[in-house]
Design a protein around this motif. Structure first.
Motif, PDB file in Angstrom:
ATOM      1  N   VAL A  40       1.089  -1.240   0.042  1.00 23.73           N
ATOM      2  CA  VAL A  40       0.054  -0.038  -0.119  1.00 23.73           C
ATOM      3  C   VAL A  40       0.777   1.291  -0.144  1.00 23.73           C
ATOM      4  CG1 VAL A  40      -2.072  -1.039   1.096  1.00 23.73           C
ATOM      5  CG2 VAL A  40      -0.223  -0.130   2.495  1.00 23.73           C
ATOM      6  N   LYS A  41       0.138   2.283  -0.382  1.00 20.76           N
ATOM      7  CA  LYS A  41       1.030   3.516  -0.450  1.00 20.76           C
ATOM      8  C   LYS A  41       0.372   4.532   0.419  1.00 20.76           C
ATOM      9  CE  LYS A  41       0.349   6.077  -4.414  1.00 20.76           C
ATOM     10  NZ  LYS A  41       0.891   6.672  -5.770  1.00 20.76           N
ATOM     11  N   VAL A  42       0.957   5.454   1.265  1.00 20.12           N
ATOM     12  CA  VAL A  42       0.557   6.244   2.292  1.00 20.12           C
ATOM     13  C   VAL A  42      -0.183   7.619   1.356  1.00 20.12           C
ATOM     14  CG1 VAL A  42       0.557   7.450   4.214  1.00 20.12           C
ATOM     15  CG2 VAL A  42       1.792   5.562   4.158  1.00 20.12           C
ATOM     16  N   LEU A  43      -1.461   7.929   1.472  1.00 20.65           N
ATOM     17  CA  LEU A  43      -2.043   8.887   1.190  1.00 20.65           C
ATOM     18  C   LEU A  43      -1.960  10.237   1.871  1.00 20.65           C
ATOM     19  CD1 LEU A  43      -5.143   7.431  -1.232  1.00 20.65           C
ATOM     20  CD2 LEU A  43      -2.659   8.216  -1.988  1.00 20.65           C
ATOM     21  N   GLY A  44      -2.281   9.934   3.179  1.00 14.90           N
ATOM     22  CA  GLY A  44      -2.359  10.777   4.076  1.00 14.90           C
ATOM     23  C   GLY A  44      -2.597  10.380   5.581  1.00 14.90           C
ATOM     24  N   VAL A  45      -2.112  11.260   6.462  1.00 17.50           N
ATOM     25  CA  VAL A  45      -1.943  10.808   8.060  1.00 17.50           C
ATOM     26  C   VAL A  45      -2.608  11.889   9.012  1.00 17.50           C
ATOM     27  CG1 VAL A  45      -0.682  10.088  10.020  1.00 17.50           C
ATOM     28  CG2 VAL A  45      -0.047   9.440   7.655  1.00 17.50           C
ATOM     29  N   ASP A  46      -3.854  11.625   9.353  1.00 12.88           N
ATOM     30  CA  ASP A  46      -4.429  12.482  10.396  1.00 12.88           C
ATOM     31  C   ASP A  46      -4.013  12.025  11.753  1.00 12.88           C
ATOM     32  OD1 ASP A  46      -6.293  14.165  12.026  1.00 12.88           O
ATOM     33  OD2 ASP A  46      -7.429  14.439  10.397  1.00 12.88           O
ATOM     34  N   LEU A  47      -3.086  12.620  12.438  1.00 11.66           N
ATOM     35  CA  LEU A  47      -2.685  12.517  13.727  1.00 11.66           C
ATOM     36  C   LEU A  47      -3.878  12.690  14.780  1.00 11.66           C
ATOM     37  CD1 LEU A  47       1.123  13.334  13.648  1.00 11.66           C
ATOM     38  CD2 LEU A  47       0.277  11.188  13.579  1.00 11.66           C
ATOM     39  N   LYS A  48      -4.336  13.728  14.594  1.00 11.07           N
ATOM     40  CA  LYS A  48      -5.461  14.164  15.461  1.00 11.07           C
ATOM     41  C   LYS A  48      -6.701  13.289  15.662  1.00 11.07           C
ATOM     42  CE  LYS A  48      -8.586  18.140  16.839  1.00 11.07           C
ATOM     43  NZ  LYS A  48      -8.760  19.307  16.524  1.00 11.07           N
ATOM     44  N   LYS A  49      -7.085  12.875  14.420  1.00  9.44           N
ATOM     45  CA  LYS A  49      -8.254  11.866  14.371  1.00  9.44           C
ATOM     46  C   LYS A  49      -7.661  10.301  14.365  1.00  9.44           C
ATOM     47  CE  LYS A  49     -11.643  14.989  12.156  1.00  9.44           C
ATOM     48  NZ  LYS A  49     -12.433  15.142  10.987  1.00  9.44           N
ATOM     49  N   LYS A  50      -6.346  10.090  14.383  1.00  4.99           N
ATOM     50  CA  LYS A  50      -5.905   8.860  14.231  1.00  4.99           C
ATOM     51  C   LYS A  50      -6.428   8.205  12.874  1.00  4.99           C
ATOM     52  CE  LYS A  50      -4.854   8.177  18.919  1.00  4.99           C
ATOM     53  NZ  LYS A  50      -5.055   7.594  20.414  1.00  4.99           N
ATOM     54  N   ARG A  51      -6.357   8.818  11.639  1.00  4.69           N
ATOM     55  CA  ARG A  51      -6.776   8.159  10.827  1.00  4.69           C
ATOM     56  C   ARG A  51      -5.492   8.134   9.518  1.00  4.69           C
ATOM     57  NH1 ARG A  51     -12.515  11.220   9.608  1.00  4.69           N
ATOM     58  NH2 ARG A  51     -13.508  10.384  11.554  1.00  4.69           N
ATOM     59  N   ILE A  52      -5.516   7.026   8.943  1.00  2.99           N
ATOM     60  CA  ILE A  52      -4.420   6.576   7.838  1.00  2.99           C
ATOM     61  C   ILE A  52      -5.227   6.593   6.677  1.00  2.99           C
ATOM     62  CG2 ILE A  52      -2.485   5.530   7.158  1.00  2.99           C
ATOM     63  CD1 ILE A  52      -1.936   4.695  10.485  1.00  2.99           C
ATOM     64  N   SER A  53      -4.787   7.149   5.693  1.00  2.37           N
ATOM     65  CA  SER A  53      -5.529   7.034   4.288  1.00  2.37           C
ATOM     66  C   SER A  53      -4.702   6.449   3.296  1.00  2.37           C
ATOM     67  CB  SER A  53      -5.974   8.135   3.521  1.00  2.37           C
ATOM     68  OG  SER A  53      -6.895   8.818   4.331  1.00  2.37           O
ATOM     69  N   LEU A  54      -4.738   5.060   2.928  1.00  2.00           N
ATOM     70  CA  LEU A  54      -3.805   4.229   2.072  1.00  2.00           C
ATOM     71  C   LEU A  54      -4.469   4.013   0.701  1.00  2.00           C
ATOM     72  CD1 LEU A  54      -3.182   1.576   4.786  1.00  2.00           C
ATOM     73  CD2 LEU A  54      -1.589   3.542   4.188  1.00  2.00           C
ATOM     74  N   SER A  55      -3.368   3.783  -0.357  1.00  3.20           N
ATOM     75  CA  SER A  55      -4.020   3.001  -1.607  1.00  3.20           C
ATOM     76  C   SER A  55      -3.233   2.189  -2.303  1.00  3.20           C
ATOM     77  CB  SER A  55      -3.655   4.472  -2.659  1.00  3.20           C
ATOM     78  OG  SER A  55      -4.011   3.985  -3.839  1.00  3.20           O
ATOM     79  N   MET A  56      -4.092   1.332  -2.992  1.00  6.72           N
ATOM     80  CA  MET A  56      -3.450   0.089  -3.583  1.00  6.72           C
ATOM     81  C   MET A  56      -3.017   0.194  -4.870  1.00  6.72           C
ATOM     82  SD  MET A  56      -5.562  -2.856  -1.359  1.00  6.72           S
ATOM     83  CE  MET A  56      -5.036  -4.404  -2.519  1.00  6.72           C
ATOM     84  N   LYS A  57      -3.297   1.553  -5.441  1.00  9.89           N
ATOM     85  CA  LYS A  57      -3.272   1.750  -6.876  1.00  9.89           C
ATOM     86  C   LYS A  57      -1.627   2.212  -7.070  1.00  9.89           C
ATOM     87  CE  LYS A  57      -7.666   3.779  -8.313  1.00  9.89           C
ATOM     88  NZ  LYS A  57      -8.439   5.059  -8.579  1.00  9.89           N
ATOM     89  N   ASP A  58      -1.354   1.822  -8.282  1.00  4.84           N
ATOM     90  CA  ASP A  58      -0.024   2.190  -8.607  1.00  4.84           C
ATOM     91  C   ASP A  58       1.050   1.588  -7.825  1.00  4.84           C
ATOM     92  OD1 ASP A  58      -1.170   3.701 -10.830  1.00  4.84           O
ATOM     93  OD2 ASP A  58      -1.481   5.420  -9.595  1.00  4.84           O
ATOM     94  N   VAL A  59       0.704   0.333  -7.079  1.00  4.14           N
ATOM     95  CA  VAL A  59       1.553  -0.103  -6.277  1.00  4.14           C
ATOM     96  C   VAL A  59       1.874  -1.412  -6.468  1.00  4.14           C
ATOM     97  CG1 VAL A  59       2.423  -0.762  -3.741  1.00  4.14           C
ATOM     98  CG2 VAL A  59       0.846   1.339  -4.200  1.00  4.14           C
ATOM     99  N   LYS A  60       3.037  -1.981  -6.876  1.00  2.24           N
ATOM    100  CA  LYS A  60       3.244  -3.276  -7.346  1.00  2.24           C
ATOM    101  C   LYS A  60       3.098  -4.504  -6.118  1.00  2.24           C
ATOM    102  CE  LYS A  60       6.641  -6.056  -9.671  1.00  2.24           C
ATOM    103  NZ  LYS A  60       8.220  -6.274  -9.908  1.00  2.24           N
TER     104      LYS A  60
END
Length: 723
Positions: free
Chosen positions: A702-722
């Protein structure tokens, strides 16, 4: 209704397949047994389709029973006409049957029944027929003693009767329901409670629904369940906005004739009928339909997640040090050997002090003393802090041991249960939880069957849906997994045994009692000596129970005892010596001479057995005691750790899919907080559901799209990742 024909059409099967399957079900055969050992009769229908067919069979039979009940009631009332009888025969859902019966159902006292009591029924019938030329006929129904003082009173009462008559008409309900489903809007808004509880973080969960509208036919199931929960908790107001004008126009075409005398009263009665009686009922029905559909979708996702979780590959031949993290009460430890036996327990306090040296020393000693190769850390409270201590220890000692974060959902339920107390009466609750964490890594299926499937944590909104339906479905999944893998008769717990086809909880306890009294089972045939385990139960369960060191090697395979003679005969054929390439009596001769694989079709004919059964027998004989889970990719073990603060946009990581839901998947990337891959970020192409692309337990990049430390949320993507 021809139920066989209906099932044949719905499931796209041959008539003989459905007939045989229904006959097998009616003979009290279990679904796993039918799927595995009666393939010739069913045409190799898999267990999932068999369960769906069995459920549908039950629904259709209940539908037929209800039709007969309604027909009998209408006959008794003297209301059954040829038209109603035909409508009942044609009905294909319980809703249709209830729509037909509604006008004749005993009612509570309504405005219409009050008007009927006043003798206004005949007037209502005259007006409803719309063949009179003057409403002054209402004067004939004035009766002060009954409360009908004027013509207006009589017409008002007649209007109430007409309104109820229209609302009770099945065509009215069907039209209103269909048009609302196709063109209606679901609207939600914030309740007063939100304004009164502005600081309550719970309300923020439903923020997107504080001003939300969406066409009913486009509303996703997970949104329906979220809306229902928000409404039940008092945060949301929900409304179904129906296309009222279109519905009224349609109803006028059905119920109103061009008669100037009756037109105004009929229009008034029809509008009253829809707004006061039909619309609220249809809204309730549609909310119910939406909820039922959403629940079915959620249950299917939950069931598939559970199946994948239970079928996770076991981590065999490893001594595991399990850690149930905690702050105030410390981290409970349990060393479990390769067979699941508890070797040692303990407690450390690495999270309550800055000096973690004593805790590390205890862990190191346990690792050395028992040659621990894997540490299993529960993902609950203090998991992050405990994980850091484990990683530091492995680096400082140079140990080759690895660790894994284990989802401990349900471990506390097991540890506080009667079963947990029976298994470990001398352990406190937290120590039992540690043992469960270690064992569920070694054999997820054997350990997780001890826990209520709803508590395993791989569903969504599981506490908001039909609990009976959910439990039935999940139990079916557990049963399917247990029987697919097979069970060691001499080591299985009663919990595991009770999911074997044909084995009830009572029989499971009797098997354990027999084992304790007589020692290990030496053959499947001994099962017939177990109390309450008769020939039928033996037929259902024998093929799924394994005895690794049995006197007869076939007792450690999936070959059913009823097929032992066939298996022996096959082995004799397979052992026949090769001969010259001449017309041969030996099938193996022919195969060897022509350099081809054995002609299983010919062998099956020779042995007078079905080809599917022969193939299964051969597969079992080639790999006795095989575990289908061993063919799956191994679990992802770790030796280092990251924090959310270490994540940067664009970083590519390897993780494990922990949960699959309607709108995406949650992936464990080793930072304690699972990241979300939204459904739009799973594949480059469009997919309707994440399960089309990934399964629970998959190891993905997975590729990290964004990290929200305050809300403890991590957005990931499986696109364009081998991958």
């Amino acid at each position: 209704m021809d139920i066989i024909a209906k099932l044949t059409q719905e499931f796209t099967l041959a008539k003989w397949q459905v007939e045989n399957t229904v006959e097998l079900i009616d003979a009290d055969n279990t679904i796993p047994f039918i799927a595995r050992y009666r393939k010739e009769q069913t045409g190799e229908i898999d267990d999932q389709k068999l369960r769906e067919l069995s459920e549908r069979l039950e629904y259709l039979r209940n539908l037929e029973d209800r039709k007969q009940q309604v027909r009998a009631t209408l006959t008794e009332q003297g209301n059954l006409t040829d038209e109603l009888s035909a409508a009942l025969t044609a009905a294909v859902t319980l809703t249709e049957v209830e729509d037909i019966y509604r006008p004749f159902r005993p009612k509570r006292r309504t405005r219409a029944t009050i008007a009927m009591e006043k003798g206004l029924g005949p007037l209502a019938e005259l007006i409803y027929a719309q063949e009179i030329s003057d409403l002054s006929i209402a004067a004939e129904y004035i009766d002060p003693e009954k409360g009908v003082e004027t013509e207006a009173d009589a017409l008002a009462g007649a209007s109430d009767i007409i309104a109820e008559k229209i609302s009770d008409d099945p065509t009215c309900r069907t039209m209103a329901r269909t048009m609302t489903q196709n063109n209606g809007i679901i609207e939600t808004s914030a309740s007063k409670k939100v304004a009164e509880s502005a600081e309550d973080s719970k309300a923020a969960i439903y923020e997107m629904y504080f001003d939300f509208t969406e066409p009913i036919k486009k509303t996703a199931g997970h949104r329906i369940l979220a809306i229902n929960r928000g409404e039940n908790e008092g945060w949301l107001k929900v409304n179904i906005n129906a296309p009222e004008e279109s519905i009224l126009t349609g109803l006028k075409g059905l119920f109103i004739k061009p008669n100037e005398a009756t037109l105004p009263l009929m229009e008034t009665a029809l509008a009253d009928s829809y707004k006061r009686l039909t619309a609220p009922a249809v809204e309730r029905e549609i909310r119910g339909i939406l909820t039922e559909q959403a629940e079915e979708g959620a249950i299917k996702v939950f069931a598939e997640n559970l199946r994948q979780l239970l079928m996770q590959p076991p981590v065999k031949d490893h001594v595991v040090l399990a850690i149930d993290p905690g702050f105030r009460t410390g981290c409970k430890l349990a060393v479990v050997d390769e067979t699941g036996k508890v070797l040692e327990t303990g407690v450390i306090f690495p999270t309550t002090t800055k000096d973690t040296t004593p805790s590390k020393k205890t862990l190191a000693q346990m690792i050395d003393r028992h040659k621990v190769s894997i540490l299993a850390v529960g993902n609950g409270t203090a998991s992050r802090e405990t994980e850091l201590v484990v990683v530091e220890l492995l680096k400082e000692t140079g140990s080759k041991a690895q660790y894994i974060i284990v989802n401990e959902a349900g471990a506390s339920v097991y540890s506080a249960s009667k079963l947990g107390a029976e298994e470990f009466p001398d352990f406190d609750v937290a120590l039992r939880s540690a043992v469960s964490i270690g064992r569920r890594l070694q054999d997820p299926l054997a350990e997780l069957v001890k826990i209520d499937p709803k508590s395993i944590g791989v569903g969504q909104y599981q506490h908001d849906m039909n609990q009976k339906r959910l439990s039935t479905t999940l139990s079916g999944v557990v049963e399917a997994c247990v029987n697919k893998v097979g069970v060691d008769l001499n080591t299985a717990s009663p919990s595991l045994l009770s999911y074997v086809a044909g084995v009830s909880p009572a029989i499971a306890k009797n098997i354990l009692a027999f084992r304790e009294e007589h020692g290990k089972f030496k053959s499947r045939a001994q099962l017939l000596k177990v109390a309450k385990l008769g020939p039928k139960a033996f037929e259902q369960c024998a093929g799924f129970l394994r005895i690794p060191d049995a006197e007869n090697p076939m007792d450690n395979t999936g070959v059913h005892p009823e097929s032992y003679e066939i298996a022996k005969n096959y082995l004799q054929i397979a052992a026949e010596p090769p001969k010259a390439a001449t017309p041969s009596k030996s099938l193996k001769d022919l195969a060897a001479a022509t350099n081809q694989k054995p002609d299983y079709a010919a062998i099956a004919k020779r042995l007078e057995v079905g080809l599917p059964t022969l193939r299964d027998i051969v597969m079992e004989l080639e790999k006795p005691g095989r575990d289908p889970r061993d063919e799956l990719p191994p679990v992802l073990l770790r030796s280092d750790v990251l924090a959310m603060e270490d994540l940067t946009e664009g970083m590519v990581l390897t993780g494990t899919v922990r949960n699959v839901i309607d709108f995406g998947v949650f992936v464990d990337i080793g930072v304690h907080q699972d990241g979300l891959v939204h459904i739009s970020q799973i594949r480059d192409r469009f997919i309707k559901h994440p399960l089309e692309a990934v399964q629970l337990g998959d190891v993905v990049n997975v590729k990290v799209l964004g990290v929200d430390l305050k809300k403890k949320r991590i957005s990931l993507s499986m696109k364009d990742v081998k991958q």
